[in-house]
Design an enzyme around this catalytic site. Structure first.
Site, mmCIF file in Angstrom:
data_model
loop_
_atom_site.group_PDB
_atom_site.id
_atom_site.type_symbol
_atom_site.label_atom_id
_atom_site.label_comp_id
_atom_site.label_asym_id
_atom_site.label_seq_id
_atom_site.Cartn_x
_atom_site.Cartn_y
_atom_site.Cartn_z
ATOM 1 N N CYS A 20 0.291 0.619 0.924
ATOM 2 C CA CYS A 20 0.035 2.151 0.437
ATOM 3 C C CYS A 20 0.115 2.981 1.719
ATOM 4 C CB CYS A 20 -1.281 2.460 -0.402
ATOM 5 S SG CYS A 20 -2.582 1.682 0.287
ATOM 6 N N GLY A 46 5.078 2.344 0.287
ATOM 7 C CA GLY A 46 4.852 1.900 -1.265
ATOM 8 C C GLY A 46 5.643 2.583 -2.075
ATOM 9 N N ASN A 121 -6.138 3.152 1.979
ATOM 10 C CA ASN A 121 -4.997 2.249 2.375
ATOM 11 C C ASN A 121 -6.142 1.296 2.927
ATOM 12 O OD1 ASN A 121 -2.860 2.154 5.430
ATOM 13 N ND2 ASN A 121 -2.856 0.814 3.481
ATOM 14 N N GLY A 122 -5.690 -0.116 2.298
ATOM 15 C CA GLY A 122 -6.388 -1.136 2.786
ATOM 16 C C GLY A 122 -6.842 -1.928 1.809
ATOM 17 N N TYR A 261 6.553 -4.253 11.917
ATOM 18 C CA TYR A 261 7.361 -3.968 10.714
ATOM 19 C C TYR A 261 6.822 -3.041 9.980
ATOM 20 C CZ TYR A 261 9.325 -4.711 6.295
ATOM 21 O OH TYR A 261 9.855 -4.531 4.722
ATOM 22 N N SER A 302 15.036 -3.308 9.884
ATOM 23 C CA SER A 302 13.846 -3.478 10.650
ATOM 24 C C SER A 302 13.978 -4.182 11.925
ATOM 25 C CB SER A 302 12.735 -4.267 9.860
ATOM 26 O OG SER A 302 13.346 -5.556 9.206
ATOM 27 N N ASP A 365 12.419 -9.151 12.085
ATOM 28 C CA ASP A 365 11.198 -8.750 12.422
ATOM 29 C C ASP A 365 10.132 -10.247 12.094
ATOM 30 O OD1 ASP A 365 9.684 -8.029 9.491
ATOM 31 O OD2 ASP A 365 11.782 -7.305 9.608
#
Length: 489
Positions: A20, A46, A121-122, A261, A302, A365
């Site tokens: 997120c 997200g 976020n987490g 990334y 990436s 990556d």
């Protein structure tokens, strides 16, 4: 034709996915519109759902929807339904848990002290234990998100002021969190004591902004002020900004994969340019794992900065040997094995005239399950590549993340099952090499990890988790990864 492998059915999810991104603004005339713009810039963090909550001084207003920000929050009627000078928003990518509107953030509740909205976020690594305790005490949960635990902890705290209730709630948490919360008193932004997940602060006129990445500040025309410090709470009330450090000073362990990334290359993470770091990783990879070849080719998008760094350090020409279509999503229907095998060409196609007869170095990556690498290598061979050497701009991913990143269980990570020769055989490359963990640290401007110890959360590479993992420790080994289904940010 591509050889069928036992991992074939696992092709979806062959990238680590950040779960997120969050954005909040306090003191803006068009707060919800600004949040919508900020969320656009964080869409890469997200793509499953998005939400915005605003506060007009009297009432909270929320709009949440499945899908991208575009199409949901670029409509005048939606923005008009979110009035107020304060607003926060969230873009979400879930784990294997329920995909449902009830899990889309910001989450909101009416508490005794007034409305409370939170965007997270987490991942809280003791959420299930906390939830069990709260349910026994009478709490009723409306989602399967670990974020809702925070709301219940605030609601049940015996402290008097809302700020003290919030700090009391945070003291119960393990794991990683960057939070933006809205209350009738103002906005609160905070980061966990180790600073695992990112959060930055900016300013636009008299407005204060918080975001997961600096690129969101750029998009709305705001000035970057600084990163929120690990363990810091920043309060914005009536235009005044106050900083609180309730947890004492601890050695920070920010997520190292943000540099590899997750973050956009045009972001600044903890003071470092993501693009510059990725180029430095590529240069370090060229030093550690040289190869005699004709072309350096990134796996887009990436792998591009690291490939530029590898090419510059090695002297091997950089070329775009793979062209990526940006108009194919993960939900494309692939009926039948034959079409499924061809599906990778919808996203990536070989620049055949460039590759034919060449010895190439592919730069990516990471390798997660290995299925995408297998298909890309085969694509290069089908396009006439004489040799295909793969170089990876991160160490082998051998461990799952429990801090807000969607990763497969460890048994499905290719590097947890096979050594380097085995992985090389699996993806059908002529050679395979990863940057070392010490090389990764050097690219970040640190001395090698072996000398100074971990300066980042690098658990996905080393297994060195910086916090306790209560919920995982409480489960039997065969049940541990079923917990991922209950953690949906």
């Amino acid at each position: 034709m591509l050889t069928t492998h036992p991992f074939e059915s696992l092709d979806d999810g062959d990238k680590l996915r950040e779960e997120c991104g969050i954005f909040g603004i306090a003191g803006a005339e068009t707060a919800s519109a600004m949040v919508a713009l900020g969320l656009h810039a964080l869409q890469h963090r997200g793509q499953e759902a998005a939400g915005i909550t605003s506060f007009d001084g009297d009432h909270f207003h929320t709009h949440r929807a499945m899908g991208h920000v575009a199409g949901n929050f670029d409509r005048d009627d939606v923005i008009r339904s979110l009035p107020g000078h304060n607003a926060c928003g969230h873009v979400r990518y879930s784990t294997t848990g329920e995909t449902a509107l009830r899990n889309v953030q910001p989450l909101y509740a009416d508490l005794a002290s007034g409305g409370f909205a939170v965007a997270h976020n987490g991942n809280i690594s003791n959420a299930m234990k906390l939830k069990r305790d709260l349910v026994r005490r009478g709490s009723i949960f409306q989602s399967t998100s670990d974020t809702e635990v925070i709301i219940h902890l605030v609601a049940t705290s015996t402290y008097r002021t809302l700020l003290d209730k919030f700090i009391d709630a945070l003291r119960h948490l393990e794991g990683a969190y960057s939070l933006i919360c809205m209350t009738p008193e103002g906005m609160i932004a905070c980061r966990d004591p180790l600073g695992i997940r990112p959060l930055v602060m900016g300013k636009l006129g008299n407005s204060i902004i918080f975001a997961s990445e600096t690129v969101a500040l750029d998009v709305v025309g705001a000035d970057y002020i600084r990163s929120i410090e690990p363990g810091e709470l920043v309060l914005v009330r009536e235009g005044e900004v106050e900083s609180v450090h309730p947890f004492g000073k601890r050695a920070a362990r920010p997520c190292i994969f943000e540099h590899v990334y997750f973050s956009r290359p045009d972001s600044i993470v903890d003071g470092s340019s993501v693009y510059s770091v990725r180029k430095a990783i590529g240069a370090q990879l060229a030093i550690e794992a040289p190869v005699d070849a004709d072309l350096v080719i990134p796996v887009p998008d990436s792998g591009v900065p690291a490939a530029i760094g590898y090419a510059q350090e090695s002297g091997i020409p950089f070329e775009l040997g793979i062209i990526r279509s940006h108009y194919v999503g993960r939900t494309f229907i692939q009926p039948g094995d034959k079409v499924r095998h061809l599906g990778v060409k919808l996203k990536h196609n070989a620049n055949r005239a460039l590759i034919d007869g060449k010895r190439i170095v592919l730069i990516d990556d990471s390798i997660v399950r290995g299925t995408t690498s297998l298909k890309i290598v085969q694509m290069m061979r089908d396009a006439g590549a004489k040799e295909v050497h793969m170089r990876i701009a991160s160490p082998p991913t051998r461990h799952s993340c429990f801090y807000g990143v969607d990763t497969p269980e460890r048994a499905k990570l290719l590097a947890a099952k096979l050594d380097i020769p085995g992985m090389t055989d699996f993806i059908h490359a002529d050679s395979l090499a990863f940057v070392s963990i010490d090389g990764l640290y050097r690219a970040l401007g640190e001395t090698q990890r072996a000398d100074i110890g971990p300066q980042y959360c690098d658990a996905c590479f080393t297994g060195d988790y910086p916090t306790t993992l209560t919920d995982q420790d409480d489960l039997a080994p065969e049940d541990q990864f079923s917990l991922l289904a209950e953690r949906v940010n």
